[in-house]
Design a protein around this motif. Structure first.
Motif, PDB file in Angstrom:
ATOM      1  N   THR A   1      36.132  56.897  35.199  1.00 51.37           N
ATOM      2  CA  THR A   1      36.867  58.111  34.812  1.00 51.37           C
ATOM      3  C   THR A   1      35.958  59.036  33.994  1.00 51.37           C
ATOM      4  OG1 THR A   1      38.922  56.861  34.803  1.00 51.37           O
ATOM      5  CG2 THR A   1      38.947  58.957  33.647  1.00 51.37           C
ATOM      6  N   LEU A   2      35.236  58.464  33.053  1.00 51.02           N
ATOM      7  CA  LEU A   2      34.359  59.304  32.235  1.00 51.02           C
ATOM      8  C   LEU A   2      33.171  59.830  33.061  1.00 51.02           C
ATOM      9  CD1 LEU A   2      34.399  57.279  28.900  1.00 51.02           C
ATOM     10  CD2 LEU A   2      35.521  59.445  29.389  1.00 51.02           C
ATOM     11  N   VAL A   3      32.664  58.987  33.954  1.00 52.84           N
ATOM     12  CA  VAL A   3      31.542  59.433  34.801  1.00 52.84           C
ATOM     13  C   VAL A   3      31.985  60.609  35.669  1.00 52.84           C
ATOM     14  CG1 VAL A   3      30.092  58.776  36.772  1.00 52.84           C
ATOM     15  CG2 VAL A   3      30.265  57.254  34.810  1.00 52.84           C
ATOM     16  N   MET A   4      33.220  60.553  36.148  1.00 54.82           N
ATOM     17  CA  MET A   4      33.652  61.650  37.029  1.00 54.82           C
ATOM     18  C   MET A   4      33.831  62.965  36.259  1.00 54.82           C
ATOM     19  SD  MET A   4      37.404  60.228  38.054  1.00 54.82           S
ATOM     20  CE  MET A   4      36.613  58.884  38.889  1.00 54.82           C
ATOM     21  N   PHE A   5      34.163  62.874  34.981  1.00 52.99           N
ATOM     22  CA  PHE A   5      34.189  64.101  34.178  1.00 52.99           C
ATOM     23  C   PHE A   5      32.770  64.664  34.059  1.00 52.99           C
ATOM     24  CE2 PHE A   5      38.103  62.359  31.737  1.00 52.99           C
ATOM     25  CZ  PHE A   5      38.931  62.811  32.748  1.00 52.99           C
ATOM     26  N   MET A   6      31.818  63.752  33.874  1.00 51.43           N
ATOM     27  CA  MET A   6      30.421  64.200  33.748  1.00 51.43           C
ATOM     28  C   MET A   6      29.950  64.875  35.047  1.00 51.43           C
ATOM     29  SD  MET A   6      28.752  60.929  31.763  1.00 51.43           S
ATOM     30  CE  MET A   6      27.295  61.672  31.073  1.00 51.43           C
ATOM     31  N   VAL A   7      30.276  64.249  36.172  1.00 57.98           N
ATOM     32  CA  VAL A   7      29.843  64.807  37.463  1.00 57.98           C
ATOM     33  C   VAL A   7      30.496  66.172  37.700  1.00 57.98           C
ATOM     34  CG1 VAL A   7      29.861  64.445  39.961  1.00 57.98           C
ATOM     35  CG2 VAL A   7      29.422  62.525  38.451  1.00 57.98           C
ATOM     36  N   ALA A   8      31.775  66.288  37.297  1.00 59.00           N
ATOM     37  CA  ALA A   8      32.462  67.587  37.451  1.00 59.00           C
ATOM     38  C   ALA A   8      31.764  68.653  36.621  1.00 59.00           C
ATOM     39  CB  ALA A   8      33.920  67.446  37.026  1.00 59.00           C
ATOM     40  N   GLY A   9      31.335  68.280  35.409  1.00 52.72           N
ATOM     41  CA  GLY A   9      30.625  69.220  34.548  1.00 52.72           C
ATOM     42  C   GLY A   9      29.287  69.622  35.154  1.00 52.72           C
ATOM     43  N   LEU A  10      28.574  68.641  35.705  1.00 51.20           N
ATOM     44  CA  LEU A  10      27.265  68.938  36.323  1.00 51.20           C
ATOM     45  C   LEU A  10      27.426  69.879  37.519  1.00 51.20           C
ATOM     46  CD1 LEU A  10      25.568  65.411  36.285  1.00 51.20           C
ATOM     47  CD2 LEU A  10      24.985  67.386  34.881  1.00 51.20           C
ATOM     48  N   PHE A  11      28.463  69.637  38.304  1.00 51.02           N
ATOM     49  CA  PHE A  11      28.704  70.488  39.471  1.00 51.02           C
ATOM     50  C   PHE A  11      29.048  71.910  39.011  1.00 51.02           C
ATOM     51  CE2 PHE A  11      31.309  71.953  43.136  1.00 51.02           C
ATOM     52  CZ  PHE A  11      30.407  71.700  44.154  1.00 51.02           C
ATOM     53  N   ALA A  12      29.824  71.988  37.928  1.00 46.73           N
ATOM     54  CA  ALA A  12      30.195  73.310  37.401  1.00 46.73           C
ATOM     55  C   ALA A  12      28.963  74.058  36.891  1.00 46.73           C
ATOM     56  CB  ALA A  12      31.217  73.146  36.290  1.00 46.73           C
ATOM     57  N   ILE A  13      28.020  73.327  36.343  1.00 46.32           N
ATOM     58  CA  ILE A  13      26.793  73.981  35.852  1.00 46.32           C
ATOM     59  C   ILE A  13      26.059  74.638  37.028  1.00 46.32           C
ATOM     60  CG2 ILE A  13      24.518  73.578  34.792  1.00 46.32           C
ATOM     61  CD1 ILE A  13      25.879  71.366  33.098  1.00 46.32           C
ATOM     62  N   ILE A  14      26.044  73.959  38.168  1.00 49.62           N
ATOM     63  CA  ILE A  14      25.388  74.551  39.357  1.00 49.62           C
ATOM     64  C   ILE A  14      26.080  75.864  39.732  1.00 49.62           C
ATOM     65  CG2 ILE A  14      24.886  74.258  41.824  1.00 49.62           C
ATOM     66  CD1 ILE A  14      24.738  71.278  41.396  1.00 49.62           C
ATOM     67  N   VAL A  15      27.420  75.820  39.807  1.00 47.63           N
ATOM     68  CA  VAL A  15      28.150  77.025  40.231  1.00 47.63           C
ATOM     69  C   VAL A  15      28.014  78.119  39.168  1.00 47.63           C
ATOM     70  CG1 VAL A  15      30.356  77.916  41.077  1.00 47.63           C
ATOM     71  CG2 VAL A  15      29.746  75.546  41.512  1.00 47.63           C
ATOM     72  N   ALA A  16      27.992  77.717  37.900  1.00 48.54           N
ATOM     73  CA  ALA A  16      27.838  78.710  36.814  1.00 48.54           C
ATOM     74  C   ALA A  16      26.444  79.324  36.849  1.00 48.54           C
ATOM     75  CB  ALA A  16      28.105  78.049  35.468  1.00 48.54           C
ATOM     76  N   ALA A  17      25.463  78.540  37.252  1.00 44.90           N
ATOM     77  CA  ALA A  17      24.083  79.050  37.294  1.00 44.90           C
ATOM     78  C   ALA A  17      23.939  80.155  38.345  1.00 44.90           C
ATOM     79  CB  ALA A  17      23.112  77.908  37.590  1.00 44.90           C
ATOM     80  N   ARG A  18      24.892  80.225  39.271  1.00 48.94           N
ATOM     81  CA  ARG A  18      24.855  81.279  40.296  1.00 48.94           C
ATOM     82  C   ARG A  18      25.301  82.639  39.752  1.00 48.94           C
ATOM     83  NH1 ARG A  18      25.086  80.490  45.668  1.00 48.94           N
ATOM     84  NH2 ARG A  18      26.708  82.074  45.884  1.00 48.94           N
TER      85      ARG A  18
ATOM     86  N   SER B   1      18.625  77.757  35.704  1.00 47.29           N
ATOM     87  CA  SER B   1      18.581  78.300  37.065  1.00 47.29           C
ATOM     88  C   SER B   1      19.317  77.344  37.998  1.00 47.29           C
ATOM     89  CB  SER B   1      17.132  78.434  37.518  1.00 47.29           C
ATOM     90  OG  SER B   1      16.574  77.139  37.603  1.00 47.29           O
ATOM     91  N   MET B   2      19.566  77.808  39.213  1.00 49.12           N
ATOM     92  CA  MET B   2      20.193  76.951  40.223  1.00 49.12           C
ATOM     93  C   MET B   2      19.365  75.696  40.465  1.00 49.12           C
ATOM     94  SD  MET B   2      22.904  77.553  42.102  1.00 49.12           S
ATOM     95  CE  MET B   2      22.512  77.228  43.821  1.00 49.12           C
ATOM     96  N   THR B   3      18.050  75.896  40.532  1.00 49.54           N
ATOM     97  CA  THR B   3      17.156  74.761  40.820  1.00 49.54           C
ATOM     98  C   THR B   3      17.294  73.697  39.737  1.00 49.54           C
ATOM     99  OG1 THR B   3      15.664  76.440  41.651  1.00 49.54           O
ATOM    100  CG2 THR B   3      14.784  74.207  41.474  1.00 49.54           C
ATOM    101  N   GLY B   4      17.278  74.157  38.475  1.00 45.30           N
ATOM    102  CA  GLY B   4      17.404  73.208  37.364  1.00 45.30           C
ATOM    103  C   GLY B   4      18.739  72.484  37.413  1.00 45.30           C
ATOM    104  N   ALA B   5      19.799  73.230  37.705  1.00 41.64           N
ATOM    105  CA  ALA B   5      21.138  72.624  37.744  1.00 41.64           C
ATOM    106  C   ALA B   5      21.243  71.615  38.884  1.00 41.64           C
ATOM    107  CB  ALA B   5      22.188  73.723  37.896  1.00 41.64           C
ATOM    108  N   ILE B   6      20.665  71.985  40.034  1.00 40.83           N
ATOM    109  CA  ILE B   6      20.710  71.049  41.176  1.00 40.83           C
ATOM    110  C   ILE B   6      19.871  69.808  40.879  1.00 40.83           C
ATOM    111  CG2 ILE B   6      19.990  70.768  43.597  1.00 40.83           C
ATOM    112  CD1 ILE B   6      20.882  73.668  44.063  1.00 40.83           C
ATOM    113  N   ALA B   7      18.743  70.017  40.196  1.00 40.64           N
ATOM    114  CA  ALA B   7      17.892  68.864  39.838  1.00 40.64           C
ATOM    115  C   ALA B   7      18.673  67.878  38.976  1.00 40.64           C
ATOM    116  CB  ALA B   7      16.644  69.355  39.109  1.00 40.64           C
TER     117      ALA B   7
END
Lengths: 467, 380
Positions: free
Chosen positions: A187-204, A293-299
Motif C-alpha cells: 500500500t505504501l509502495v503504491m503511494f510512492m509509485v503514484a507520486g513518481l508517476f505524477a512527477i513525470i506528468v508535472a515535469a511536462r 525535467s521529463m528525463t530526470g522524472a522518467i529516470a
C-alpha cells in the motif's frame, strides 16, 4: 511429473514469468496508488486558487494513467496468469482450486475499478465535482480491494502458515503470516509509485513555473509515508519469513564479506539501493522542483522498476526450492512424495507420464530426465545455465552430487533410481561435448563402492514385480 | 526399453472442486458468453471500420469515428470479461487445459504481446487519427489481424485440450510448444463459428447509435447508421449457418449422434429462436428512435451466444468421456467463499448500474455536443 514441462530454450520458463511479472508489478501498484492520488488531488484542487488549472493537469495525469494501466497493466496481469500456467501448471492448479472464489472476487473488484475509471475519465467535463470525487474514491476502494485479495494469494506461496494439504482452510491460507506486513508495504509502495508517476506528468508543465512547483511539491509528498514506515514494515515481514529463506539471504550477506556475492544478495541490495535512490531523488526534486525535467522524472520511475525487479527476484529466490513453500517444489514434486523413499527411488520415466519411449541409459533417457526434472528452473545454456554450473564437473561427481543436491536447501531432491541419475549425469557431460556412457558411470560407481550390485536397483525390481 | 503408457493424462487437482459442477459450469457459461459478445463486437467493429474506410459512402465517416472511439473500450472488456471463463476452465478442466497450453506454449504466450499491441494500436488510432490520419486504417488492420490470430490460437488450444490421445506425440516432437494443432479437422470450423457473431454484435451497436442519433435529431445520420448496421447484422446468420454445417460435418460419428433428439437439440432450437428474435428486432430497429428494439436484439444475440457456449461444453464432455469424468471429481464446497463472491458481484453490479444511470447520460450529452461541433465544422 503430472504435467508436461515447457522447455523454453535459453531464457527458460521462469524468466518468462519474471519479465511479465516485473513489468506488471510497477503498473499494478500505480493503478491502485494512482486512484488514491487522483482522489486526494481532486480534494486538494478544491482548496486551491487555481483549482481548475490543477484539475486540467489532473485530467492529463488521468489520460496517461488510463492508457498505461489499462493497456499494459491489464494485459500483463493476464500475462502472468498465462505464464505461470505454462511454467508451473501443478502450482497454478493448486492456487486456482484453493482460491477460486478469491480470484473471482478479485475479478469483480477489477471489473468495478475499470468501469468506474471510465466513468470518471469520460465524464470529466460533464460530471459534477461531487460525482467526480465519488468516482475517484470508489475507484481507489475497488482497486485496493483487488490488492487485498491478490496479496493473500501471493503471500500464501511463501508463507502458507497453518495451511497444509490436510488443513485446506481458506482462512488459514489467505490470512497467512506474511499477509498483513506485505499488504501494508505494498500500500505504501503504491503511494510512492503514484507520486513518481505524477512527477513525470508535472515535469511536462511548461510556461507556468509556479504551477509546476506546486504540483511537484504535492507529488513528492506521496513518497514520505513509504520512506518513513516501509523500513519498519520490512523488519516485520522479515520475521514472518521461513527460517530457510532468511538463512539464504543472511548467508548471502555473510558471503559478501568473504568475497562472494550470491545472486539473492544482489537482488536484495538492488531493491534496497533503488528504494534509497528514489527517496534521495525525490528529496532533491522537492528542494528544486523547477529544475526537474521529463528525463530526470522518467529516470526516477525506471529506478522504481529496478527496485521491483530486485524485490521480486529476491522474494522468488527466498522461496527456493518451493513454489508453494513446504508443500510443492518448483519442479512439480510434492513434499509429501519427496519424503517417501519408495516413491522417490522408482524408475523416474515409468511414472513421469510425459516422456516417450527411450532406451535405458541412453542420451535420450538423460535428456528426458533433465527436461522433466530440471527445465522448470534451469536452461541448458542461458538463464540459470546448467552448462555453466556443471562446467568443471566430471561424470562421477555429477552422479554423486545429484543424490545429495537437496541438502544445500535450494534444490529439490532427485527423483529416480541409479540408472536415472547415471543417465542424467551422462547427459550433463554431453552438454560439454564430453561423451561418457551412463553404463560406465554405474559400473565405476559399483566398483568404487566395492559391492557387486546389479545394474538395476532393488526399487526398480520391486516395481517390475508389482507390474 | 522403458515402456510408458500411451496416454499422458494428468491427475485432477487433489483439492477437487470448490463448488458443485453445475455452479462452476453456470458461472463459466455466463461469463464466457459475455466475453464472446465483447470479442465479437470488437472484431466486427474493426472489420466494419476498415470496410467503411475504403467504401467511404455518406455516413461512413461517422460510423468510422464511432467504432474508432469504441475499440479501446471494447478491447478492455474483451480482456476483463475473458478472465472468469479462463478461471473456470482451469477449475473444471485444469488437467486438460494446462496440458494443451504447454503443448503449444510458445504460441500460447504470444497471445499476450499480440493482445498488448492490438490494444495499444486501438488507443493510438483513437488518440492520433485526427493528428495523423494517413494509414490509420492500416493500424486497425494490423490490430485486427493480431486479434484474429489470437482467436485461432485459443480455438487451437481448447480443441487440443479435448484430444489427450495426441498429446504425447506432440510433446515428444515439440517440447517447447512451438507448433499449433493444425491436424484437427474441427479447428477451422469452430473458429468460424465463434467469429460468426462479429457482424451481428457490431451491427447492433450501430442500431443503438442510430436510435440515439434519431433522439438527438440527426435523422439522416441515424438512418445511415441503422441501415448499415442491419446489413452487417445479416452477415452473421449466413456465416453461422455455414460454420455450423461445417462443424457438424467435421465431427466424428459418435459426436454427431449427440445432435439427434437429445437435450442438445433443445439447446440448438433455443439458440436458433434467439437468433431469429435478434434478427427480427434488428429489422424492427431500423428507422426508429426506440431503444427497446435494439435492446431485445442485443438480448437475442446474447441468448444465441449462451446456447453456443453451453452446446460447446456438452460436446466437450462427450469428447473427453473416455479420459475424464468430471462427475467423479470430489466436491469440497467452499460455500462461504461462493456466497461472498456472489454478494460482491451483486453489490458491484448494482453500484455500477447506479453510477451508469447517473453518469452515462452526461457522457452521452458530451458526445452529442462534440457531434454537433463536428457536423457544424463539416458544413462550414
Amino acid at each position: 511429473m503430472n504435467y508436461p514441462v515447457w522447455d523454453v530454450p535459453f531464457i527458460g520458463s521462469g524468466l518468462v514469468v519474471a519479465i511479465i511479472a516485473i513489468i506488471h508489478l510497477l503498473i499494478s501498484h500505480l493503478a491502485i496508488g494512482g486512484g488514491a492520488f487522483i482522489f486526494v488531488a481532486e480534494l486538494w484542487s478544491d482548496r486551491q486558487k487555481n483549482g481548475q488549472q490543477i484539475r486540467d493537469w489532473l485530467h492529463e495525469y488521468a489520460t496517461y494513467f488510463l492508457v498505461y494501466t489499462t493497456v499494459f497493466g491489464a494485459v500483463t496481469g493476464v500475462g502472468i496468469w498465462f505464464a505461470i500456467q505454462l511454467a508451473n501448471p501443478e502450482g497454478t492448479s493448486l492456487l486456482i482450486h484453493q482460491f477460486v472464489f478469491a480470484w473471482a472476487i478479485e475479478w469483480v473488484m477489477f471489473l468495478g475499478e475499470l468501469s468506474i475509471l471510465y466513468l470518471y475519465y469520460y465524464g470529466w467535463q460533464k460530471n459534477s465535482r461531487r460525482m467526480q470525487l465519488w468516482l475517484a474514491g470508489l475507484y481507489f476502494v475497488t482497486a485496493w480491494g483487488s490488492l487485498f485479495v491478490i496479496n493473500g494469494i501471493l503471500t500464501f506461496m511463501l508463507t502458507p502458515g497453518a495451511w497444509t494439504l490436510a488443513n485446506t482452510s481458506i482462512l488459514a491460507g489467505f490470512f497467512n503470516p506474511g499477509f498483513l506486513p506485505s499488504l501494508l508495504i505494498r500500500t505504501l509502495v503504491m503511494f510512492m509509485v503514484a507520486g513518481l508517476f505524477a512527477i513525470i506528468v508535472a515535469a511536462r508543465v511548461t510556461g507556468d513555473d509556479n504551477l509546476k512547483e506546486r504540483l511537484i511539491g504535492f507529488s513528492t509528498k506521496w513518497l514520505i509515508p513509504g520512506a518513513l514506515i516501509i523500513p519498519f514494515l520490512l523488519l516485520w515481514y522479515w520475521v514472518t519469513l521461513p527460517d530457510s529463506a532468511t538463512d539464504l539471504i543472511r548467508g548471502g550477506v555473510v558471503g559478501v564479506e568473504g568475497g562472494r556475492l550470491e545472486i539473492i544478495t544482489r537482488y536484495f541490495w538492488l531493491a534496497l539501493v533503488s528504494g534509497a535512490l528514489i527517496v534521495v531523488g525525490a528529496l532533491l526534486i522537492a528542494i528544486k522542483p523547477r529544475v526537474i525535467s521529463m528525463t530526470g522524472a522518467i529516470a526516477l520511475f525506471l529506478i522504481a522498476q529496478f527496485g521491483f525487479l530486485g524485490a521480486e527476484f529476491a522474494r522468488e529466490m527466498a522461496r527456493k526450492p518451493y513454489v508453494i513453500y513446504g508443500v510443492l517444489y518448483s519442479n512439480g514434486l510434492w513434499k509429501h512424495n519427496a519424503v517417501n523413499e519408495n516413491y522417490m527411488q522408482r524408475p523416474y520415466l515409468e511414472t513421469a507420464r510425459w516422456d516417450p519411449e527411450v532406451s535405458l541409459l541412453s542420451r535420450s533417457h538423460g535428456e528426458w530426465v533433465f527436461r522433466l526434472q530440471c527445465v522448470g528452473c534451469h536452461t541448458r545454456d542461458g538463464y540459470r545455465s546448467i552448462e555453466d554450473r556443471t562446467s568443471d564437473w566430471d561424470a562421477q561427481f555429477a552422479y554423486r552430487w545429484l543424490k545429495t543436491m537437496h541438502e544445500q536447501g535450494v534444490m529439490p531432491p532427485f527423483q529416480g533410481n541409479r540408472e536415472d541419475r547415471a543417465a542424467l549425469a551422462a547427459y550433463l557431460m554431453s552438454l560439454h561435448d564430453r561423451e561418457v556412457a551412463a553404463a560406465d558411470i554405474l559400473a565405476t560407481d559399483t566398483l568404487a563402492r566395492g559391492v557387486a550390485e546389479p545394474v538395476r536397483d532393488e526399487a526398480s525390481e520391486a516395481m517390475e514385480e508389482q507390474q | 526399453m522403458i515402456v510408458v503408457g500411451a496416454l499422458a493424462m494428468p491427475l485432477p487437482d487433489t483439492l477437487g472442486y470448490a463448488a458443485p459442477v453445475w455452479v462452476l459450469q453456470g458461472l463459466s457459461y455466463f461469463t464466457l458468453s459475455l466475453h464472446l459478445l465483447a470479442m465479437n463486437f470488437t472484431i466486427g467493429a474493426c472489420l466494419l471500420l476498415i470496410w467503411t474506410h475504403f467504401r467511404n459512402r455518406a455516413g461512413h465517416a461517422g460510423v468510422k469515428h464511432f467504432f474508432g472511439s469504441s475499440l479501446p473500450l471494447g478491447m478492455s472488456y474483451v480482456i476483463t470479461l475473458g478472465v472468469p471463463p479462463l478461471l473456470f476452465v482451469q477449475v473444471l478442466y485444469g488437467q486438460l487445459f494446462y496440458s494443451s497450453s504447454v503443448l503449444i506454449g510458445a504460441l500460447w504466450i504470444l497471445v499476450i504481446p499480440a493482445v498488448l499491441i492490438a490494444y495499444a494500436a486501438f488507443y493510438y488510432h483513437k488518440l492520433q487519427r485526427e493528428a495523423r490520419p494517413r494509414y490509420q486504417w492500416a493500424v486497425v488492420a494490423v490490430a485486427t489481424t493480431l486479434l484474429l490470430c489470437v482467436g485461432y490460437i485459443y480455438v487451437n488450444n481448447l480443441t487440443l485440450s479435448m484430444s489427450p490421445d495426441k498429446w504425447l506425440r506432440i510433446y515428444e516432437a515439440h517440447p517447447g510448444g512451438g507448433i499449433l494443432h493444425h491436424g484437427e479437422p474441427t479447428v477451422p470450423s469452430r473458429y468460424l463459428l465463434f467469429l460468426s457473431g462479429a457482424f451481428a454484435a457490431a451491427g447492433v451497436a450501430l442500431l443503438w447509435r442510430g436510435a440515439f442519433l434519431f433522439r438527438w435529431g440527426y435523422d439522416t445520420e441515424a438512418n445511415q447508421s441503422q441501415k448499415l448496421g442491419f446489413r452487417a447484422f445479416l452477415l452473421s446468420p449466413m456465416l453461422w449457418i455455414i460454420a455450423a454445417s461445417w462443424v457438424y460435418s467435421s465431427r466424428p460419428e459418435d459426436i454427431k449422434a449427440m445432435f439427434v433428439f437429445d437435450s442438445t437439440m433443445v439447446l440448438l432450437a433455443v439458440g436458433v429462436v434467439s437468433a431469429l428474435v435478434a434478427i427480427a428486432f434488428a429489422y424492427l430497429s431500423v428507422g426508429k428512435r426506440n431503444l427497446l428494439f435494439p435492446l431485445l436484439s442485443s438480448l437475442g444475440i446474447f441468448g444465441g451466444m449462451v446456447c453456443t457456449v453451453v452446446f460447446r461444453d456438452q460436446v466437450r464432455l462427450e469428447y473427453i468421456k473416455p479420459y475424464l469424468d468430471i462427475a467423479s471429481i470430489p466436491v469440497n464446497a467452499q460455500w462461504g467463499m461462493l456466497a461472498l463472491f456472489l454478494m460482491a458481484l451483486v453489490v458491484a453490479l448494482a453500484l455500477l448500474v447506479v453510477l451508469m444511470v447517473k453518469v452515462l447520460p452526461k457522457i452521452a450529452e458530451g458526445a452529442r455536443e462534440r457531434l454537433e461541433k463536428t457536423i457544424a465544422a463539416g458544413r462550414t
